[in-house]
Scaffold this motif. Structure first.
Motif, PDB file in Angstrom:
ATOM      1  N   GLU A  65       0.806  -1.231   0.000  1.00 53.38           N
ATOM      2  CA  GLU A  65       0.000   0.000   0.000  1.00 53.38           C
ATOM      3  C   GLU A  65       0.836   1.278   0.000  1.00 53.38           C
ATOM      4  OE1 GLU A  65      -2.908  -0.794  -0.786  1.00 53.38           O
ATOM      5  OE2 GLU A  65      -4.209  -1.329   0.871  1.00 53.38           O
ATOM      6  N   LYS A  97      -8.348   2.861  -3.980  1.00 51.52           N
ATOM      7  CA  LYS A  97      -8.687   2.812  -2.556  1.00 51.52           C
ATOM      8  C   LYS A  97      -9.853   3.712  -2.191  1.00 51.52           C
ATOM      9  CE  LYS A  97      -3.780   2.202  -1.413  1.00 51.52           C
ATOM     10  NZ  LYS A  97      -3.237   2.500  -2.737  1.00 51.52           N
ATOM     11  N   TRP A 140      -9.602   6.575   2.355  1.00 51.48           N
ATOM     12  CA  TRP A 140      -8.805   5.434   2.789  1.00 51.48           C
ATOM     13  C   TRP A 140      -7.634   5.879   3.650  1.00 51.48           C
ATOM     14  CZ3 TRP A 140      -3.625   4.582   1.944  1.00 51.48           C
ATOM     15  CH2 TRP A 140      -3.126   3.320   2.286  1.00 51.48           C
ATOM     16  N   TYR A 178     -11.202  -2.102   2.149  1.00 45.21           N
ATOM     17  CA  TYR A 178     -10.534  -3.403   2.061  1.00 45.21           C
ATOM     18  C   TYR A 178     -11.537  -4.514   1.746  1.00 45.21           C
ATOM     19  CZ  TYR A 178      -5.985  -1.734   3.632  1.00 45.21           C
ATOM     20  OH  TYR A 178      -4.771  -1.101   3.709  1.00 45.21           O
ATOM     21  N   ILE A 197      -6.637  -7.493   5.777  1.00 51.01           N
ATOM     22  CA  ILE A 197      -5.935  -6.451   6.525  1.00 51.01           C
ATOM     23  C   ILE A 197      -4.913  -7.122   7.429  1.00 51.01           C
ATOM     24  CG2 ILE A 197      -6.189  -4.494   8.094  1.00 51.01           C
ATOM     25  CD1 ILE A 197      -9.115  -4.317   7.186  1.00 51.01           C
TER      26      ILE A 197
END
Length: 421
Positions: A96, A146, A150, A248, A255
């Motif tokens: 990420e 995202k 986010w 997510y 996660i």
């Protein structure tokens, strides 16, 4: 209230009628361009999972003149191939984090320190070439996957207060943003103002994902409450805000701590810059078997009083994690000794105490995950000393005659770099 005739408090307003032949001519109703990216350019998220001692199974290549990170030589039946990675993919993000503004060393470092799980956001070669021809900003393209709200998950260590405890309560949730009705193992956190949990970085309304290295999705509410009560002095939790949790869920991405920001963690790695003196570096590196099950570890021993090692902060019993920025936990002891010997008169070592290593291993992550260090520019040769060596004795000054893959900066004239991962 609006009347059926379009009146409010007796005031008449003109009607607006849409004529598809004429289009919209009301300036108050002009619709802006849709910011959604072209679906043909949608990046792919790949989750790579490896076993102890296994590589991810690909090579990372970069041309420093254009700073493109390209994936090459994907190995058959490797974690990379199983995840959907292909030869020629262009790398946009690692766990990420956007890599377009990173140098080669930092990207490699991110990948090597992630442990058993690695998330790569990639564009296929054809998509990348089309995006380049259209002038698409790749950073913006990565962020659109995202959403605007986010944020990263947070790994927080909460110390129990004798009077207020952990300063948080956990409530099961059966509906809401990103949570399916009846879903088991979804919990929301409420914190006490200025309490231990809040001070550690946990916020009211956060979703609880992990506790002490265990996913709460497999825990009942009763089991979770007992876990919190039985925690002696502290707990380590992985939390995320509800909007990001929904993101997510939408992307079907698990996660995990490898994606997280850290907050108030009790143990940190130590970076030591040693400069050799006449009597050497002044420490002993030993190969020892530690833990259950027993595993080989590189242990720093017999730190001489007044030595370069002591001046750098080395302590007897610390575990060596990296040499000149390169992780060494999985390397053979002889190879680690060669790396230090070939560093010449200066070496940078990264270590952690035994308790710290246990802490991170229990969480299932590498102690190097949240560590940053600048490497030295050294290249190893083929010399191989014994399994135990007092560094600085009989060591040679070896100068590299070509750019190392660990170079931090690359000029336009630098050669392309590639490394197996």
């Amino acid at each position: 209230m609006w009347s059926s005739g379009g009146n409010q408090d007796g005031v008449e307003f003109p009607r607006f009628t849409f004529n598809p032949k004429e289009g919209i001519d009301n300036p108050a109703l002009v619709i802006a361009d849709d910011p959604e990216p072209d679906p043909r350019l949608e990046p792919k998220m790949c989750h790579l999972k490896r076993l102890e001692g296994q590589r991810f199974g690909f090579h990372l290549h970069v041309d420093p003149r254009c700073r493109e990170f390209e994936i090459r030589d994907v190995e058959p039946l490797s974690p990379a191939e199983y995840s959907g990675i292909r030869d020629g993919d262009r790398l946009l993000e690692v766990n990420e984090e956007y890599v377009g503004n990173m140098n080669f060393y930092r990207v490699v470092r991110r990948i090597q320190s992630c442990g058993f799980h690695l998330f790569l956001l990639v564009l296929r070669k054809e998509q990348y070439e089309e995006a380049e021809s259209m002038g698409v900003d790749l950073h913006t393209l990565a962020k659109t996957t995202k959403g605007d709200q986010w944020s990263r998950p947070r790994l927080c260590h909460i110390k129990r207060d004798p009077e207020h405890g952990l300063g948080m309560t956990v409530t099961p949730i059966n509906d809401g943003v990103g949570v399916s009705p009846g879903q088991r193992g979804c919990y929301m956190v409420s914190t006490v103002t200025d309490g231990p949990a809040e001070n550690a970085g946990v916020c009211t309304g956060d979703m609880l994902i992990w506790i002490n290295g265990v996913s709460v999705s497999i825990l009942t509410h009763g089991t979770l409450c007992r876990t919190l009560k039985k925690s002696e002095g502290s707990v380590t939790v992985l939390v995320i805000d509800r909007h990001s949790h929904s993101c997510y869920v939408r992307r079907r991405v698990p996660i995990l701590p490898v994606m997280a920001e850290s907050s108030s963690l009790p143990y940190a790695t130590k970076t030591m810059h040693l400069e050799k003196r006449q009597d050497g570096f002044g420490f002993l590196l030993r190969r020892e078997r530690l833990g259950v099950p027993l595993k080989i570890a590189h242990v720093l021993r017999e730190v001489d009083v007044g030595s370069a090692a002591e001046a750098a902060g080395m302590e007897d019993g610390d575990l060596l994690l990296a040499v000149n920025g390169e992780p060494v936990e999985s390397k053979e002891h002889e190879d680690v000794v060669v790396m230090i010997r070939n560093s010449g008169g200066k070496v940078t070592l990264t270590s952690i105490c035994m308790q710290g290593l246990r802490f991170y291993k229990n969480l299932g992550i590498s102690p190097l995950l949240f560590h940053e260090v600048c490497p030295l520019h050294k290249t190893p040769n083929e010399d191989s000393p014994g399994k135990t060596i007092r560094h600085g004795q009989d060591a040679e000054n070896i100068r590299p005659d070509y750019p190392s893959v660990w170079d931090q900066g690359c000029s336009e004239d630098s050669v392309a770099q590639v490394i197996a991962l």
